[in-house]
Design an enzyme around this catalytic site. Structure first.
Site, PDB file in Angstrom:
ATOM      1  N   SER A 179       0.804  -1.227   0.000  1.00  0.00           N
ATOM      2  CA  SER A 179       0.000   0.000   0.000  1.00  0.00           C
ATOM      3  C   SER A 179       0.834   1.273   0.000  1.00  0.00           C
ATOM      4  CB  SER A 179      -0.968   0.011   1.180  1.00  0.00           C
ATOM      5  OG  SER A 179      -0.289   0.246   2.387  1.00  0.00           O
TER       6      SER A 179
ATOM      7  N   LYS B 268       0.422   4.993   6.823  1.00  0.00           N
ATOM      8  CA  LYS B 268      -0.226   5.849   5.832  1.00  0.00           C
ATOM      9  C   LYS B 268       0.353   7.253   5.913  1.00  0.00           C
ATOM     10  CE  LYS B 268      -3.175   2.665   4.707  1.00  0.00           C
ATOM     11  NZ  LYS B 268      -2.752   1.789   3.682  1.00  0.00           N
TER      12      LYS B 268
END
Length: 172
Positions: A38, A92
């Site tokens: 990711s 993230k």
């Protein structure tokens, strides 16, 4: 009896080193493995390897001094517990801060509440769960900010904390 004294002294030194190491990793900084795709190309830029070795992962330095005052900026790469599985940590990039308005795909606008932030897409939106899935995350859940890649050696260095304007999901 000299052998017992030697073992006691060595044990004391290792115990003291362990307590100091635990205090440092809990309060100041720690190392962490980043797995998954990711955040590619920021982390794990290589093609999927079949060896399954722990050396295939990127290892990063997680700085925790930022947690004293929760001072984050757009572009910081942060670590927080996964909303869907508390045993996992998510990595993230912050793209929205308290007070920002986020434009959602449903043409709705959401204002990020005080004490929360918007984490967006990882760096590879095709394989990422982020605030589009679970909404803004409380700043209190953030475990630290990733500042450097320390493994593999050819990628060792500072993590870029910039975020391009086209990735910002909000309007000020």
């Amino acid at each position: 009896m000299a052998n017992g004294n030697f073992i006691w002294n060595v044990g004391r030194k290792y115990f003291a080193a362990g307590v100091i190491g635990l205090a440092i990793s809990d309060r100041y900084a720690s190392l962490m493995a980043v797995r998954g795709c990711s955040m590619a190309p920021t982390f794990n830029t290589y093609e999927q390897k079949s060896s399954g070795s722990v050396l295939d992962d990127d290892y990063v330095l997680v700085e925790k001094l930022c947690l004293d005052k929760y001072e984050f900026v757009r572009g910081d790469v942060v670590v927080f517990p996964s909303p869907s599985n508390y045993k996992e940590k998510n990595v993230k990039r912050i793209t929205g801060l308290p007070g920002d308005s986020v434009h959602l795909q449903s043409f709705n606008t959401l204002r990020i509440p005080a004490g929360h932030c918007w984490v967006d897409e990882g760096d590879n939106s095709a394989c990422s769960l982020d605030s589009r899935s679970f909404g803004p995350i409380p700043l209190g859940l953030i475990c630290g900010r990733i500042t450097h890649v320390v493994w593999p050696p050819q990628r060792m260095g500072k993590v870029d904390s910039g975020v391009s304007e086209d990735r910002l999901p909000f309007a000020s």
